[in-house]
Write a protein that holds these residues in place. Structure first.
Motif, PDB file in Angstrom:
ATOM      1  N   HIS A   1       0.834  -1.195   0.000  1.00 40.75           N
ATOM      2  CA  HIS A   1       0.000   0.000   0.000  1.00 40.75           C
ATOM      3  C   HIS A   1       0.876   1.255   0.000  1.00 40.75           C
ATOM      4  O   HIS A   1       1.851   1.326   0.739  1.00 40.75           O
ATOM      5  CB  HIS A   1      -0.907   0.002   1.233  1.00 40.75           C
ATOM      6  CG  HIS A   1      -2.059   0.952   1.100  1.00 40.75           C
ATOM      7  ND1 HIS A   1      -1.913   2.307   1.261  1.00 40.75           N
ATOM      8  CD2 HIS A   1      -3.365   0.733   0.793  1.00 40.75           C
ATOM      9  CE1 HIS A   1      -3.100   2.892   1.063  1.00 40.75           C
ATOM     10  NE2 HIS A   1      -3.991   1.958   0.783  1.00 40.75           N
ATOM     11  N   PRO A   2       0.522   2.231  -0.840  1.00 41.97           N
ATOM     12  CA  PRO A   2       1.332   3.461  -0.900  1.00 41.97           C
ATOM     13  C   PRO A   2       1.468   4.145   0.464  1.00 41.97           C
ATOM     14  O   PRO A   2       2.513   4.731   0.755  1.00 41.97           O
ATOM     15  CB  PRO A   2       0.551   4.351  -1.868  1.00 41.97           C
ATOM     16  CG  PRO A   2      -0.270   3.417  -2.692  1.00 41.97           C
ATOM     17  CD  PRO A   2      -0.568   2.239  -1.828  1.00 41.97           C
TER      18      PRO A   2
ATOM     19  N   CYS B   1     -11.099   6.366  -2.118  1.00 41.51           N
ATOM     20  CA  CYS B   1     -10.006   5.976  -1.242  1.00 41.51           C
ATOM     21  C   CYS B   1      -9.615   7.178  -0.367  1.00 41.51           C
ATOM     22  O   CYS B   1      -9.344   8.265  -0.857  1.00 41.51           O
ATOM     23  CB  CYS B   1      -8.813   5.538  -2.073  1.00 41.51           C
ATOM     24  SG  CYS B   1      -7.353   5.223  -1.071  1.00 41.51           S
TER      25      CYS B   1
ATOM     26  N   ALA C   1      -6.349   9.001  -1.158  1.00 36.45           N
ATOM     27  CA  ALA C   1      -6.170   9.559  -2.498  1.00 36.45           C
ATOM     28  C   ALA C   1      -5.569  10.976  -2.526  1.00 36.45           C
ATOM     29  O   ALA C   1      -4.675  11.251  -3.331  1.00 36.45           O
ATOM     30  CB  ALA C   1      -7.478   9.511  -3.274  1.00 36.45           C
TER      31      ALA C   1
ATOM     32  N   CYS D   1      -1.917  10.525  -2.176  1.00 35.58           N
ATOM     33  CA  CYS D   1      -1.291   9.367  -2.813  1.00 35.58           C
ATOM     34  C   CYS D   1      -0.656   9.731  -4.149  1.00 35.58           C
ATOM     35  O   CYS D   1      -1.312  10.278  -5.031  1.00 35.58           O
ATOM     36  CB  CYS D   1      -2.330   8.278  -3.045  1.00 35.58           C
ATOM     37  SG  CYS D   1      -1.616   6.790  -3.763  1.00 35.58           S
TER      38      CYS D   1
ATOM     39  N   CYS E   1      -9.526   5.535  -8.276  1.00 36.83           N
ATOM     40  CA  CYS E   1      -9.471   5.700  -6.827  1.00 36.83           C
ATOM     41  C   CYS E   1     -10.608   6.559  -6.283  1.00 36.83           C
ATOM     42  O   CYS E   1     -10.701   6.781  -5.080  1.00 36.83           O
ATOM     43  CB  CYS E   1      -8.124   6.279  -6.419  1.00 36.83           C
ATOM     44  SG  CYS E   1      -6.738   5.363  -7.101  1.00 36.83           S
TER      45      CYS E   1
ATOM     46  N   CYS F   1      -6.319  -1.343  -1.917  1.00 38.17           N
ATOM     47  CA  CYS F   1      -5.772  -0.375  -2.869  1.00 38.17           C
ATOM     48  C   CYS F   1      -5.957  -0.932  -4.265  1.00 38.17           C
ATOM     49  O   CYS F   1      -5.794  -2.129  -4.481  1.00 38.17           O
ATOM     50  CB  CYS F   1      -4.283  -0.145  -2.592  1.00 38.17           C
ATOM     51  SG  CYS F   1      -3.449   0.820  -3.861  1.00 38.17           S
ATOM     52  N   PHE F   2      -6.314  -0.055  -5.219  1.00 35.11           N
ATOM     53  CA  PHE F   2      -6.509  -0.513  -6.593  1.00 35.11           C
ATOM     54  C   PHE F   2      -5.195  -0.734  -7.322  1.00 35.11           C
ATOM     55  O   PHE F   2      -5.138  -1.374  -8.351  1.00 35.11           O
ATOM     56  CB  PHE F   2      -7.355   0.500  -7.375  1.00 35.11           C
ATOM     57  CG  PHE F   2      -8.755   0.596  -6.859  1.00 35.11           C
ATOM     58  CD1 PHE F   2      -9.592  -0.518  -6.886  1.00 35.11           C
ATOM     59  CD2 PHE F   2      -9.241   1.781  -6.335  1.00 35.11           C
ATOM     60  CE1 PHE F   2     -10.891  -0.441  -6.408  1.00 35.11           C
ATOM     61  CE2 PHE F   2     -10.539   1.870  -5.859  1.00 35.11           C
ATOM     62  CZ  PHE F   2     -11.368   0.763  -5.886  1.00 35.11           C
ATOM     63  N   HIS F   3      -4.142  -0.143  -6.803  1.00 34.10           N
ATOM     64  CA  HIS F   3      -2.868  -0.226  -7.531  1.00 34.10           C
ATOM     65  C   HIS F   3      -1.759  -0.689  -6.598  1.00 34.10           C
ATOM     66  O   HIS F   3      -0.915   0.105  -6.175  1.00 34.10           O
ATOM     67  CB  HIS F   3      -2.508   1.126  -8.137  1.00 34.10           C
ATOM     68  CG  HIS F   3      -3.602   1.704  -8.968  1.00 34.10           C
ATOM     69  ND1 HIS F   3      -4.001   1.128 -10.152  1.00 34.10           N
ATOM     70  CD2 HIS F   3      -4.411   2.774  -8.794  1.00 34.10           C
ATOM     71  CE1 HIS F   3      -4.992   1.830 -10.668  1.00 34.10           C
ATOM     72  NE2 HIS F   3      -5.268   2.844  -9.852  1.00 34.10           N
TER      73      HIS F   3
HETATM   74  S1  SF4 Z   1      -6.548   3.115  -4.034  1.00 33.80           S
HETATM   75 FE1  SF4 Z   1      -5.610   4.662  -5.315  1.00 33.80          FE
HETATM   76  S2  SF4 Z   1      -5.482   6.482  -4.005  1.00 33.80           S
HETATM   77 FE2  SF4 Z   1      -5.873   4.740  -2.683  1.00 33.80          FE
HETATM   78  S3  SF4 Z   1      -3.869   4.102  -2.043  1.00 33.80           S
HETATM   79 FE3  SF4 Z   1      -4.363   2.866  -3.807  1.00 33.80          FE
HETATM   80  S4  SF4 Z   1      -3.487   3.994  -5.534  1.00 33.80           S
HETATM   81 FE4  SF4 Z   1      -3.547   5.409  -3.812  1.00 33.80          FE
END
Ligand code: SF4
Ligand SMILES: Nc1ncnc2c1ncn2[C@@H]1O[C@H](COP(=O)(O)OP(=O)(O)OP(=O)(O)O)[C@@H](O)[C@H]1O
Ligand SMILES: Nc1ncnc2c1ncn2[C@@H]1O[C@H](COP(=O)(O)OP(=O)(O)OP(=O)(O)O)[C@@H](O)[C@H]1O
Ligand code: SF4
Ligand SMILES: [Mg+2]
Ligand SMILES: [Mg+2]
Lengths: 333, 328
Positions: free
Chosen positions: A253-254, A291, A294, A297, A304, A321-323
């Motif tokens: 997770h970022p 999110c 966001a 992020c 997001c 997290c989507f990414h």
């Molecule tokens: S869902 Fe999107 S905004 Fe939220 S942490 Fe993951 S990449 Fe970042």
């Protein structure tokens, strides 16, 4: 296999009145985690992320009003703590589930000797006589490393140093050999040399008694040394969870990565600027729709704007997290 | 040899405690600062570390003139500050500024940020009102706040933003030295990093000298050029940053370093720790001899119970240490 503690979708809301306006915030939203016997879960996150509220809800200590458990289950040895009769929960509390707080004075009465407070626990929960309870109290004080414990039984809390008081708080929590210890920032108020003593003590007691610990802390160093698994919270939700080593080596997770990058560390390169997380901590009353991370992020995109669900990724890991960040073999530095 | 920018020698600050005894005899004395000496070179950062109550904040407050020293010397570019009267202090007040731990408590909630930041300029009669306003806007910009928010009040900002306001206020008078007393201790880690990076950037830009107080050694390692370790009112070790972290000499420094948890599960579990026994003693009743002796794991290595009877002096040039073991 069933776990000692299994929390599912725990959600807690606070409704506070400011003049005519009612402000409603979701302090904890859909928290899920599990814990086995003898295991330590490190619950981390920034101030206001919902760590204390989460642990207090498990033992029915949310101030209500303004707090309210909206949803969820918390199975402890198969029984739902959130649906339990208050009298049953009171019996569990202090017996098979105990709590240690950041400020030991939360659980100590300044007007009573520590001996009186410790024996009371034994008399109530273990139905011991006065003499026997006193013996056990002295034994527990000895276990937490208080010198000449018998003599100390007659001391009042204010006669002890902060570190000693925290030891007494731990002794009190351990009176009945709990299966589960909820420790909310137990060393945050202490000096590092005293913190090291207390953490060593907890590790040692856990090894001997096999109790499970939920360790609430914002100190990633404490988590690294204590926790088998880590659960990272942001704005009331779990964003990532998994085995401590795996998450530290390769955060997915970022926010977790940002957190790890922003702590100065004794073994890092002191001349490198820290990777600060930009922006401000979230305001629970005004969270963005999707999110919650966001706005801060670096990888946020259109997707997001929806709320990322907590999904399993690999063995015993979950991520919201989507990414997901690409796995890393080398430790983050 | 050239004079250091700031030179502190044998500084003490004792607080009388409680009522005076019968017949006006003095009561107890709390030795908050009990012989502190260090140098700070211009444009560099000295980190002052030690556990709660060891006298860090009191040292800081004496340096910026918030407390009067009991004895000792504080020199800036050779000028003695200890013993100066109120009016003689005035010009120094501009040059010595302080940032506090608690950004909430140190800002007046009834004043807008603009007026908080204008105040020192007004008091020191710097510039015309219009220039002052421009100066405030550029200060806000320098600390990473939006100048358009100048009319807002402290409660409208987050903890990290309020600390930025505190920093802007300290910068307003173009000081030489800023004493930072635990400026990031109350902040979340992600915000801590922002503030540390900002302090470093400002130092480079304005040639500031910092005395940076913290109990977190990892933070100090990140910002300091030299480090002084304090225990119970005294400096027990000073050295440049890399030396103190790679080869600490004082038993207290060593145990302090080994107690800092590393945010790395693998390294953390492989570590050998020196866990000290006992509590930090009280400055009201400090132990005899070396004040660290009741907790010192090394004291048996010193012959003839000297640790209990004789206070070790701070010796050693570039890498100073106050311990009988390192005297020769
Ligand atoms: S869902 Fe999107 S905004 Fe939220 S942490 Fe993951 S990449 Fe970042
Ligand atoms: N008694 C209360 N009344 C109203 N809101 C509350 C109350 N207690 C907690 N909250 C809300 O719940 C949120 C989560 O608080 P919590 O104490 O769990 O945070 P935390 O993660 O333990 O933070 P910290 O690290 O500062 O202890 C807070 O942001 C606050 O909005
Ligand atoms: N105004 C005062 N009057 C009496 N005693 C004081 C005063 N200010 C500080 N002290 C005492 O002096 C000692 C040193 O305090 P100081 O605040 O300098 O410690 P510190 O190193 O900054 O601690 P911390 O890390 O907790 O901030 C403490 O024992 C404190 O109680
Ligand atoms: S002088 Fe003695 S007690 Fe003090 S630090 Fe050195 S060895 Fe320890
Ligand atoms: Mg909390
Ligand atoms: Mg202080």
């Amino acid at each position: 296999m069933s776990h000692l503690l299994e929390v599912e979708d725990l959600s807690v809301r606070f409704e506070t009145r400011r003049g005519k306006k009612v402000q409603s915030v979701q302090a904890v939203g859909g928290l899920s985690f599990h814990l086995d016997e003898g295991e330590t879960l490190g619950l981390v996150g920034e101030s206001g992320s919902g760590k204390t509220v989460s642990s207090l809800s498990l033992i029915g200590l949310i101030p209500s009003p303004p707090g309210r458990i909206e949803r969820g289950r918390a199975l402890f040895q198969g029984e739902d703590l959130l649906a339990m009769a208050p009298s049953r929960l009171r019996r569990l509390r202090g017996n098979s589930i105990a709590m240690v707080f950041q400020d030991p004075m939360t659980s100590l009465n300044p007007l009573l000797t520590i001996g009186r407070q410790l024996t009371e626990v034994a008399e109530i929960h273990l139905r011991m006589g006065r003499r026997e309870a006193r013996r056990l109290a002295a034994e527990r004080l000895g276990e937490v490393g208080i010198p000449s414990p018998e003599a100390r039984l007659d001391a009042y809390p204010h006669e002890l140093s902060g570190g000693m008081r925290q030891r007494v708080g731990i002794a009190m929590a351990l009176m009945c050999r709990p299966k589960l210890l909820l420790a909310d920032e137990p060393t945050t108020a202490l000096d590092v040399t005293i913190q090291a003593q207390i953490l060593e003590l907890l590790r040692d007691l856990q090894e001997r008694m096999g109790m499970a610990i939920v360790l609430v802390t914002h100190d990633l160093g404490v988590v690294a040394g204590m926790a088998d698994r880590i659960a990272v919270m942001y704005a009331g939700s779990l964003v990532e969870t998994g085995p401590t080593e795996a998450v530290f080596r390769s955060p997915a997770h970022p926010y977790t990565r940002g957190l790890l990058g922003s702590v100065p560390r004794l073994d890092g390169d002191p001349n490198r600027a820290l990777d600060a997380i930009e922006g401000q901590p979230p305001d629970l009353a005004h969270l963005p729709g999707g999110c919650a991370f966001a706005p801060r992020c670096p990888g946020a995109d259109a997707e997001c704007a929806a709320r990322p669900p907590l999904d399993a990724i690999g063995e015993d890991r979950a991520l919201a997290c989507f990414h997901a960040l690409a796995p890393r073999e080398e430790p983050t530095r | 040899m050239s004079e250091p920018f700031l030179q502190v020698r044998s500084l003490t600050k004792h607080f009388p405690i409680g009522k005076r005894g019968l017949f006006g005899r003095p009561g107890k004395v709390l030795r908050a600062v009990d012989g502190v000496s260090f140098d700070l070179e211009r444009g560099t950062t000295l980190g002052l570390v030690g556990e709660s109550g060891c006298g860090k904040s009191t040292t800081a407050r004496v340096l910026v003139g918030l407390h009067e020293a009991t004895s000792g010397s504080v020199k800036i570019e050779g000028h003695e500050l200890v013993g100066l009267g109120r009016s003689a202090w005035r010009p120094w007040r501009r040059r010595l500024q302080m940032i506090f731990q608690d950004p909430y408590a140190s800002l007046d909630p009834r004043q807008s940020v603009l007026s908080i930041l204008e105040e020192p300029l007004r008091i020191h009669r710097l510039g015309k009102p219009r220039d002052r306003r421009l100066r405030v806007l550029s200060l806000l910009d320098a600390v990473g706040l939006d100048p358009r928010h100048a009319q807002r009040y402290p409660h409208e900002f987050s903890g990290g933003q309020r600390q930025r306001i505190g920093i802007a206020r300290a910068l307003a008078l173009e000081p030489d030295l800023i004493v930072c007393d635990e400026p990031v201790s109350a902040l979340d880690v992600s915000i801590q990093a922002q503030i540390l990076n900002l302090l470093k950037e400002l130092q480079g830009r304005f040639g500031l000298s910092y005395l940076f107080i913290a109990h977190d050694l990892s933070v100090v390692r990140h910002i300091a050029d030299r480090v002084a370790v304090m225990y119970l009112g005294r400096i027990v070790e000073t050295a440049d940053r890399d030396t103190i972290f790679s080869s600490p000499r004082h038993p207290y420094t060593r145990s302090l370093l080994s107690a800092v948890p590393l945010p790395d599960p693998v390294a953390e579990r492989a570590r050998r720790r020196i866990v000290l026994t006992g509590d930090v003693p009280s400055p009201l009743d400090p132990p005899s001899g070396c004040t660290f002796h009741p907790r010192c794991p090394e004291r048996d290595r010193v012959e003839g119970r000297r640790c209990e009877s004789e206070a070790p002096a701070l010796l050693g040039g570039e890498h100073e240490c106050a311990c009988h073991l390192t005297e020769s």
